[in-house]
Structures are given as C-alpha cells and as structure tokens.
Write a protein that holds these residues in place. Structure first.
Motif, PDB file in Angstrom:
ATOM      1  N   GLN A  83       0.846  -1.191   0.000  1.00 41.06           N
ATOM      2  CA  GLN A  83       0.000   0.000   0.000  1.00 41.06           C
ATOM      3  C   GLN A  83       0.880   1.239   0.000  1.00 41.06           C
ATOM      4  OE1 GLN A  83      -3.873   0.089   2.137  1.00 41.06           O
ATOM      5  NE2 GLN A  83      -2.836   1.544   3.469  1.00 41.06           N
ATOM      6  N   ALA A  84       0.545   2.200  -0.869  1.00 42.68           N
ATOM      7  CA  ALA A  84       1.418   3.361  -1.067  1.00 42.68           C
ATOM      8  C   ALA A  84       1.252   4.430   0.001  1.00 42.68           C
ATOM      9  CB  ALA A  84       1.161   3.967  -2.442  1.00 42.68           C
ATOM     10  N   LEU A  85       0.114   4.432   0.719  1.00 39.76           N
ATOM     11  CA  LEU A  85      -0.151   5.469   1.716  1.00 39.76           C
ATOM     12  C   LEU A  85      -0.316   4.838   3.095  1.00 39.76           C
ATOM     13  CD1 LEU A  85      -2.727   7.658  -0.260  1.00 39.76           C
ATOM     14  CD2 LEU A  85      -0.223   7.775  -0.274  1.00 39.76           C
ATOM     15  N   PRO A  86       0.123   5.526   4.146  1.00 42.60           N
ATOM     16  CA  PRO A  86       0.122   4.939   5.496  1.00 42.60           C
ATOM     17  C   PRO A  86      -1.206   5.117   6.231  1.00 42.60           C
ATOM     18  CG  PRO A  86       1.210   7.063   5.541  1.00 42.60           C
ATOM     19  CD  PRO A  86       0.825   6.824   4.107  1.00 42.60           C
ATOM     20  N   TYR A  87      -2.094   4.156   6.119  1.00 46.41           N
ATOM     21  CA  TYR A  87      -3.322   4.140   6.908  1.00 46.41           C
ATOM     22  C   TYR A  87      -3.792   2.690   6.978  1.00 46.41           C
ATOM     23  CZ  TYR A  87      -6.207   3.175   2.828  1.00 46.41           C
ATOM     24  OH  TYR A  87      -6.766   2.553   1.737  1.00 46.41           O
ATOM     25  N   ARG A  88      -4.749   2.423   7.846  1.00 44.35           N
ATOM     26  CA  ARG A  88      -5.323   1.082   7.954  1.00 44.35           C
ATOM     27  C   ARG A  88      -6.778   1.121   7.527  1.00 44.35           C
ATOM     28  NH1 ARG A  88      -4.060  -1.639  13.652  1.00 44.35           N
ATOM     29  NH2 ARG A  88      -5.053  -3.354  12.519  1.00 44.35           N
ATOM     30  N   HIS A  89      -7.187   0.150   6.731  1.00 41.80           N
ATOM     31  CA  HIS A  89      -8.574   0.063   6.305  1.00 41.80           C
ATOM     32  C   HIS A  89      -9.490  -0.141   7.513  1.00 41.80           C
ATOM     33  CE1 HIS A  89      -7.697  -0.204   1.968  1.00 41.80           C
ATOM     34  NE2 HIS A  89      -6.593  -0.809   2.373  1.00 41.80           N
ATOM     35  N   ASP A  90     -10.674   0.462   7.437  1.00 45.86           N
ATOM     36  CA  ASP A  90     -11.671   0.353   8.501  1.00 45.86           C
ATOM     37  C   ASP A  90     -11.102   0.788   9.847  1.00 45.86           C
ATOM     38  OD1 ASP A  90     -13.785  -0.513   6.870  1.00 45.86           O
ATOM     39  OD2 ASP A  90     -13.115  -2.593   6.983  1.00 45.86           O
ATOM     40  N   SER A  91     -10.399   1.912   9.829  1.00 46.47           N
ATOM     41  CA  SER A  91      -9.858   2.478  11.058  1.00 46.47           C
ATOM     42  C   SER A  91     -10.315   3.935  11.181  1.00 46.47           C
ATOM     43  CB  SER A  91      -8.329   2.404  11.058  1.00 46.47           C
ATOM     44  OG  SER A  91      -7.794   3.246  10.041  1.00 46.47           O
ATOM     45  N   ILE A  92     -10.048   4.550  12.320  1.00 43.40           N
ATOM     46  CA  ILE A  92     -10.422   5.938  12.540  1.00 43.40           C
ATOM     47  C   ILE A  92      -9.265   6.838  12.095  1.00 43.40           C
ATOM     48  CG2 ILE A  92     -11.163   7.659  14.213  1.00 43.40           C
ATOM     49  CD1 ILE A  92     -13.170   5.403  13.698  1.00 43.40           C
ATOM     50  N   VAL A  93      -9.561   7.736  11.161  1.00 41.53           N
ATOM     51  CA  VAL A  93      -8.581   8.699  10.655  1.00 41.53           C
ATOM     52  C   VAL A  93      -9.190  10.085  10.770  1.00 41.53           C
ATOM     53  CG1 VAL A  93      -7.167   9.431   8.690  1.00 41.53           C
ATOM     54  CG2 VAL A  93      -7.683   6.991   9.025  1.00 41.53           C
ATOM     55  N   ARG A  94      -8.519  10.982  11.487  1.00 42.30           N
ATOM     56  CA  ARG A  94      -9.024  12.344  11.691  1.00 42.30           C
ATOM     57  C   ARG A  94     -10.458  12.321  12.216  1.00 42.30           C
ATOM     58  NH1 ARG A  94      -7.285  15.369   6.181  1.00 42.30           N
ATOM     59  NH2 ARG A  94      -9.141  16.593   6.746  1.00 42.30           N
ATOM     60  N   GLY A  95     -10.739  11.379  13.083  1.00 40.10           N
ATOM     61  CA  GLY A  95     -12.040  11.305  13.720  1.00 40.10           C
ATOM     62  C   GLY A  95     -13.138  10.668  12.887  1.00 40.10           C
ATOM     63  N   ARG A  96     -12.802  10.146  11.703  1.00 41.20           N
ATOM     64  CA  ARG A  96     -13.796   9.519  10.830  1.00 41.20           C
ATOM     65  C   ARG A  96     -13.371   8.087  10.523  1.00 41.20           C
ATOM     66  NH1 ARG A  96     -16.338  13.814   8.115  1.00 41.20           N
ATOM     67  NH2 ARG A  96     -17.994  12.314   7.612  1.00 41.20           N
ATOM     68  N   ARG A  97     -14.370   7.194  10.423  1.00 38.91           N
ATOM     69  CA  ARG A  97     -14.043   5.818  10.063  1.00 38.91           C
ATOM     70  C   ARG A  97     -13.788   5.741   8.568  1.00 38.91           C
ATOM     71  NH1 ARG A  97     -13.529   1.044  12.019  1.00 38.91           N
ATOM     72  NH2 ARG A  97     -14.227   1.717  14.092  1.00 38.91           N
ATOM     73  N   VAL A  98     -12.585   5.336   8.194  1.00 33.15           N
ATOM     74  CA  VAL A  98     -12.165   5.274   6.795  1.00 33.15           C
ATOM     75  C   VAL A  98     -12.129   3.827   6.342  1.00 33.15           C
ATOM     76  CG1 VAL A  98     -10.243   5.690   5.200  1.00 33.15           C
ATOM     77  CG2 VAL A  98     -10.873   7.418   6.896  1.00 33.15           C
ATOM     78  N   GLY A  99     -12.925   3.523   5.329  1.00 35.62           N
ATOM     79  CA  GLY A  99     -12.914   2.184   4.770  1.00 35.62           C
ATOM     80  C   GLY A  99     -11.772   1.974   3.813  1.00 35.62           C
ATOM     81  N   THR A 100     -11.551   2.962   2.939  1.00 41.21           N
ATOM     82  CA  THR A 100     -10.497   2.829   1.944  1.00 41.21           C
ATOM     83  C   THR A 100     -10.142   4.195   1.381  1.00 41.21           C
ATOM     84  OG1 THR A 100      -9.813   1.572  -0.019  1.00 41.21           O
ATOM     85  CG2 THR A 100     -12.048   2.498  -0.038  1.00 41.21           C
TER      86      THR A 100
END
Length: 329
Positions: A83-100
């Motif tokens: 994965q080219a960008l550092p995040y986890r699927h279905d995790s909280i990012v900036r206070g929002r749940r990010v699926g992808t």
C-alpha cells in the motif's frame, strides 16, 4: 476499440501479490518509467480476502505502452506491491471511520509527481479528498496538506482528473463519486497545486463564462471516472458515462471549449455478460478509462476496469486501443 491484453490478474501480476484490482491511473515518472496507481487490491483473483490495500503502484516499461504494458516493479519492498499510503482500512482517521482510500488521478510536474485520492467511508461515500506528492519517481508518497471536504462544490469535487497546460496552469475536471453528476472545470497555477485557495472555478455569471466565478456545471450527465490528457494538439477528456453505460472521448481545443459542441466519440460500450466481445469494444460492467502515456490520435490506448459484482471475478484492469475518427482531430 479492441482489447490488447489484461493488465492485472492471474498470470499477469501474481509476482506483485495482485490477484484482483481496478483503476490504474497513469503518468510518466520523471525517470521515464510508466507509473500506474490502482485502487482496492487483493491477493486473490477477486474482491476480498488477504492483502487488502489501496492505493498500490506498479511501474511499467514505456517501450511496451502501445503493444501491451509490461510491469517491471512496484513501490514496495521486493516485488510485492505494498500500500502506497500509510493508513489502515476500517480504522479511525481524523475522527472519521475510513474504509479505503481511492486514487482518482496522478500527474508529473517537473521532478515531482502528485496523486489525488478520495478518503472514503465506502464506495460513493467520500469524507474528504487530498493530494500526496512523490519526489522519488513514485517509489514513496507523502501528504502535502492539501485537502477538501467531501461536500466541496456541492459534492462535485470528489473524483477528478488534471493535466498541465503550456500556460503555467493545471486544468482539472471533477465530479462526484456517485456516478450521477455532471462535470465542473477548475484551474490552478502549477506551482500552487497544493494550495486549495489558489484553485479557481470556471463559472457562468452575468451572461458570460469566466475564471474565478463559482464553478458552473460544464457538462450535465451521470459520470464516473475521468481522464484529461493532452495528446498531440488536442486535449482529450475520456470519461465513463454511467448514465449511458459507455466510455466516451471528447476532443477539445482547450479545457474551456464548449463540451456540448466538441467532437464526442463512444469508444467502448457496456453490455450484459453473455454479450461481451472485447475484440469489438463491448465490455460487461466496464468503468474507468485512463489514457496511457505515449498514445496518439491514431493509436489511443486506455486502461479499462471491469468488475463482475455478482461473482466478484473478473475484477481487473485491461488495455484497449483504437483510433479516434478524423472529425475528432
């Protein structure tokens, strides 16, 4: 258009840990390699299972751009396309749940590459969009800080395509991620591409179109993935017309051309699965449509996605090619 080859899937991208994937927005890196950025990617041939990541980057041999792209590497350790960008699927990012996180377009300006992505709760649900940059030919990416909320311009600034002109500006068409909206046009000085305040809309006010107005819908319809590229002396806008279930190419003199009057060619048509004929440009559940670097008006190459949502395979990217008609030149 006719099919050249499958670009992903079994027997093609196994070495990179890619069984199922889609999209494949393309540019040429500063070092001359082809760079393709794909969306939701899985190790098996389909959707789901091990190895979910998005976006992923593959590098291609530019000498194969018009004969069938051959992948030479990925932006990961070893051959595996990480994965080219550092995040986890279905995790909280900036206070929002990010699926992808889904790529919409990538361009090269000088020695820097810029990647625009949609940060999504799920398909069609965009929290915000943002720009990442690479200064090492797409091997690694960092967040620039440029970000827009998902409801920017009424939700018509989610999925975008962009291309630098000769006048110092980068021009951009955008739409929503719901495949039910028209197109807006914007521009930004190339050196200020990561400054949201520097972006200008193309809008109709007081009887005339002008830059700096709130953007007005430049083409009504129900559009999905977009790709704007300069090919020879034309600006080609390739788009997935979801409303009419087809891929069209608009041939522009300039991005501000009247999109209702420019030559418009249907190059691929959607079909039912039992009616497919890739040799004649009939493709079931098609979408995407990204211009391959090195294309000409006589030999235009596109990356097309296909997803059988009933069976979850095929879920892949393919290369098609053909010539634009004389009136589109």
């Amino acid at each position: 258009m006719r099919k050249i080859r499958n670009l992903t899937g079994p027997g093609v991208t196994d070495d990179f840990g890619i069984g199922g994937t889609d999209l494949g927005v393309m540019t040429t890196a500063p070092d001359g390699r082809l760079v393709a950025v794909f969306g939701d990617t899985f190790e098996r041939a389909g959707v789901g299972g091990k190895g979910w990541r998005s976006p992923v980057v593959l590098f291609g041999d530019p000498a194969t751009a018009r004969t069938g792209i051959v992948w030479t590497g990925s932006s990961g350790r070893g051959r595996y396309a990480e994965q080219a960008l550092p995040y986890r699927h279905d995790s909280i990012v900036r206070g929002r749940r990010v699926g992808t996180v889904i790529p919409t377009d990538v361009i090269t300006i000088g020695g820097t590459m810029y990647l625009h992505v949609m940060v999504c709760a799920g398909i069609g649900r965009v929290h915000w969009t943002e720009i990442h940059r690479s200064t090492d030919n797409g091997e690694s990416w960092t967040r620039t800080g440029a970000s827009w909320p998902g409801d920017h311009h009424g939700g018509l600034f989610q999925m975008l395509t962009w291309e630098p002109g000769d006048d110092g500006y980068v021009y951009c068409f955008s739409t929503g991620f719901q495949r039910d909206k028209g197109l807006l046009l914007h521009r930004v000085p190339a050196e200020l591409i990561t400054e949201p305040g520097a972006w200008q809309g193309w809008g109709f006010r007081r009887g005339a179109w002008a830059w700096g107005n709130p953007p007005t819908v430049a083409l009504t319809g129900a559009y999905g993935e977009l790709c704007l590229r300069r090919v020879e002396d034309r600006w080609l806008l390739c788009l997935f017309d979801a409303g009419d279930y087809r891929v069209d190419v608009l041939s522009l003199v300039h991005p501000t051309s009247n999109l209702y009057e420019v030559p418009r060619t249907t190059v691929l048509r959607g079909t039912a699965w039992h009616e497919e004929n890739h040799a004649t440009g009939r493709v079931a559940q098609l979408y995407g449509a990204y211009i391959v670097p090195g294309s000409t008006l006589d030999d235009l190459h596109l990356v097309i996605s296909q997803w059988n949502t009933g069976r979850n395979w095929p879920y892949r990217a393919m290369q098609f090619a053909g010539a634009l008609p004389r009136e589109a030149r």
